[in-house]
Design an enzyme around this catalytic site. Structure first.
Site, PDB file in Angstrom:
ATOM      1  N   ARG A   1     -12.216  -3.174  -7.796  1.00 11.00           N
ATOM      2  CA  ARG A   1     -12.057  -4.000  -6.610  1.00 11.00           C
ATOM      3  C   ARG A   1     -13.426  -4.199  -5.968  1.00 11.00           C
ATOM      4  O   ARG A   1     -14.123  -3.235  -5.674  1.00 11.00           O
ATOM      5  CB  ARG A   1     -11.081  -3.326  -5.641  1.00 11.00           C
ATOM      6  CG  ARG A   1     -10.477  -4.257  -4.627  1.00 11.00           C
ATOM      7  CD  ARG A   1      -9.391  -3.568  -3.845  1.00 11.00           C
ATOM      8  NE  ARG A   1      -9.874  -2.400  -3.124  1.00 11.00           N
ATOM      9  CZ  ARG A   1      -9.192  -1.768  -2.178  1.00 11.00           C
ATOM     10  NH1 ARG A   1      -7.995  -2.193  -1.850  1.00 11.00           N
ATOM     11  NH2 ARG A   1      -9.686  -0.710  -1.567  1.00 11.00           N
TER      12      ARG A   1
ATOM     13  N   TYR B   1     -11.314   1.080  10.099  1.00  9.75           N
ATOM     14  CA  TYR B   1     -12.511   1.536   9.383  1.00  9.75           C
ATOM     15  C   TYR B   1     -12.927   0.627   8.236  1.00  9.75           C
ATOM     16  O   TYR B   1     -13.908   0.911   7.551  1.00  9.75           O
ATOM     17  CB  TYR B   1     -12.328   2.966   8.850  1.00  9.75           C
ATOM     18  CG  TYR B   1     -11.023   3.233   8.137  1.00  9.75           C
ATOM     19  CD1 TYR B   1     -10.835   2.832   6.819  1.00  9.75           C
ATOM     20  CD2 TYR B   1      -9.992   3.891   8.785  1.00  9.75           C
ATOM     21  CE1 TYR B   1      -9.633   3.080   6.168  1.00  9.75           C
ATOM     22  CE2 TYR B   1      -8.791   4.141   8.145  1.00  9.75           C
ATOM     23  CZ  TYR B   1      -8.610   3.736   6.837  1.00  9.75           C
ATOM     24  OH  TYR B   1      -7.427   3.972   6.200  1.00  9.75           O
ATOM     25  N   LYS B   2     -12.235  -0.479   8.040  1.00 12.19           N
ATOM     26  CA  LYS B   2     -12.623  -1.406   6.970  1.00 12.19           C
ATOM     27  C   LYS B   2     -13.587  -2.444   7.546  1.00 12.19           C
ATOM     28  O   LYS B   2     -14.748  -2.165   7.811  1.00 12.19           O
ATOM     29  CB  LYS B   2     -11.377  -2.025   6.343  1.00 12.19           C
ATOM     30  CG  LYS B   2     -10.418  -1.008   5.732  1.00 12.19           C
ATOM     31  CD  LYS B   2      -9.228  -1.676   5.103  1.00 12.19           C
ATOM     32  CE  LYS B   2      -8.172  -0.675   4.645  1.00 12.19           C
ATOM     33  NZ  LYS B   2      -8.646   0.282   3.631  1.00 12.19           N
TER      34      LYS B   2
ATOM     35  N   ASP C   1       1.293  -5.272   8.002  1.00 15.49           N
ATOM     36  CA  ASP C   1       0.132  -4.406   7.873  1.00 15.49           C
ATOM     37  C   ASP C   1      -1.091  -5.304   7.718  1.00 15.49           C
ATOM     38  O   ASP C   1      -1.230  -6.008   6.713  1.00 15.49           O
ATOM     39  CB  ASP C   1       0.302  -3.493   6.652  1.00 15.49           C
ATOM     40  CG  ASP C   1      -0.824  -2.470   6.526  1.00 15.49           C
ATOM     41  OD1 ASP C   1      -1.922  -2.715   7.073  1.00 15.49           O
ATOM     42  OD2 ASP C   1      -0.610  -1.430   5.868  1.00 15.49           O
TER      43      ASP C   1
ATOM     44  N   PHE D   1       0.838  -1.196   0.000  1.00 14.05           N
ATOM     45  CA  PHE D   1       0.000   0.000   0.000  1.00 14.05           C
ATOM     46  C   PHE D   1       0.881   1.258   0.000  1.00 14.05           C
ATOM     47  O   PHE D   1       1.945   1.272   0.624  1.00 14.05           O
ATOM     48  CB  PHE D   1      -0.919  -0.011   1.222  1.00 14.05           C
ATOM     49  CG  PHE D   1      -1.996   1.021   1.160  1.00 14.05           C
ATOM     50  CD1 PHE D   1      -3.087   0.851   0.325  1.00 14.05           C
ATOM     51  CD2 PHE D   1      -1.913   2.175   1.919  1.00 14.05           C
ATOM     52  CE1 PHE D   1      -4.085   1.818   0.242  1.00 14.05           C
ATOM     53  CE2 PHE D   1      -2.900   3.144   1.845  1.00 14.05           C
ATOM     54  CZ  PHE D   1      -3.995   2.968   1.007  1.00 14.05           C
TER      55      PHE D   1
END
Length: 412
Positions: A381, A234-235, A209, A132
């Site tokens: 995605r 927050y995912k 991560d 990322f």
């Protein structure tokens, strides 16, 4: 896309939804008006109805009622108590190893600097080019500041980092490695234990991560021999926009670790306001500033729901959703390329499809109430949050993607 294929997909979805043991939990999430299919749960999870009540109650009775007294009534300990709960429910981490607070970026900075300080004679950091952007940018900035060398791993964009690739990159100058447990683009699940063994045999430390695995892919950190881990809230944890991240530090590393952002809350006696910084013991030493209490509240509800359901059941539903999405997209969008692992055991909670015209149809998809996200150069995605996503939603979303793609072909 034929009408027959679309109808068959809808029928298959209806059967899967009827047999879904977790279907009742979808009613626990706030509905979004005009939404046909939310296919971006791996970027921002839907809010729980319980969180709306929890936050309102907090504002009225705790913040509004107790005011500053709340710091002595649980707020000050919340980064650690909620961290322990997150560790128990989703991370396979014994108590005293997880803390919540700051963003993923800030926590990555802390832990990379701390790991480098623990290996002061070494000059290299190993990371992959498909990690990322935040992870790569943090490493680039620290390496430039410290005069260190970055060893870049070039892997398969539709796959991810493997123990073999890591073995080729690490050596006696490697201080730390930074990889993602689930690749943000392809959803490839890394062999954490195998990579840890390679890195540890070189005398280096590992950072993982977990942003795309926490709450959806079991990742038992203690069992896997992880040194450090960071992930966002927050995912799949549904903490809301900008929800705080978490950090994991293995017990035996904590005593000798020094993190670089020395804030008042990481001090041994923060309210003494003494001259000179004396780090607290344990995970409190990884904290810096005043914790974001309101931002942690929604995470509590999702952690509790995952605990109720069981992470194994969440993972089983996730696999079923992505399998269905792959099968249906192959039928309805045959000229798209699957850019994620086909084997379920190698795939996280999302899939990526590549097509050269996907970028052009994104505005039309959003206008039609279908919300995936786009990853350049050509990937849509499809992120499927198991407790809030139905198979019917997947079928509707892929049907609209196929229709918009066909429409774009005619218009060009």
């Amino acid at each position: 896309m034929s009408a027959h294929d679309a109808a068959a997909g809808a029928a298959a979805a209806a059967a899967l939804d009827a047999a879904d043991p977790l279907r009742a939990h979808r009613r626990k999430f706030i509905e979004s008006p005009g939404l046909v299919a939310y296919l971006d749960g791996n970027s921002l999870g839907r809010p729980l109805i319980a969180s709306r009540k929890r936050i309102a109650t907090f504002i009225e009775h705790q913040w509004g009622g107790r005011l500053i007294r709340g710091w002595d009534e649980g707020w000050l300990e919340l980064p650690l108590t909620l961290g322990d709960e997150l560790g128990r429910v989703t991370l396979g981490a014994a108590s005293g190893q997880v803390a919540i607070g700051d963003s993923t970026t800030v926590l990555l900075y802390k832990v990379v600097r701390a790991a480098l300080a623990a290996r002061p004679a070494r000059t290299e950091i190993v990371i992959d080019r498909d990690n990322f952007p935040t992870d790569r940018y943090i490493v680039e900035g620290i390496a430039a500041d410290r005069g260190l060398t970055i060893r870049w791993i070039d892997g398969d964009p539709a796959g991810g980092v493997t123990p073999g690739l890591v073995a080729e990159a690490v050596g006696d100058q490697t201080a730390v490695t930074l990889f993602s447990s689930v690749a943000y683009r392809s959803a490839f699940i890394a062999d954490i234990e195998g990579i840890n063994e390679v890195v540890h045999s070189a005398g280096a430390l590992t950072i993982w991560d977990l942003s795309h695995s926490v709450g959806v892919v079991p990742t038992p950190l203690d069992e896997l021999g992880v040194d450090f881990a960071v992930g966002c809230g927050y995912k799949y944890l549904c903490g809301g926009p900008g929800a705080p991240a978490f950090i994991y530090v293995r017990h035996d590393l904590q005593r000798s670790l020094h993190q670089p952002i020395q804030g008042w809350l990481g001090a041994r006696s923060p309210f003494e306001m003494v001259q000179g910084y004396d780090a607290a013991d344990g995970m409190r030493a990884m904290l810096s500033g005043t914790p974001p209490i309101i931002a942690m509240l929604a995470m509590q509800d999702m952690i509790a729901l995952v605990d109720e359901v069981g992470l194994a059941a969440v993972r089983a539903k996730s696999v079923a959703l992505t399998e269905f999405a792959i099968t249906l997209s192959a039928e309805l969008i045959p000229d798209a390329t699957l850019a994620s692992p086909r084997a379920a055991e190698q795939r996280g909670g999302h899939i990526t499809l590549d097509h050269p015209r996907f970028a052009g149809i994104m505005p039309a998809l959003w206008a039609a109430g279908v919300i995936p996200d786009f990853r350049r150069p050509s990937g849509i995605r499809i992120g499927l949050s198991p407790l809030s996503t139905s198979f019917g939603e997947v079928a509707d979303g892929i049907r609209v993607i196929a229709a918009e793609l066909a429409r774009s072909s005619v218009s060009t």
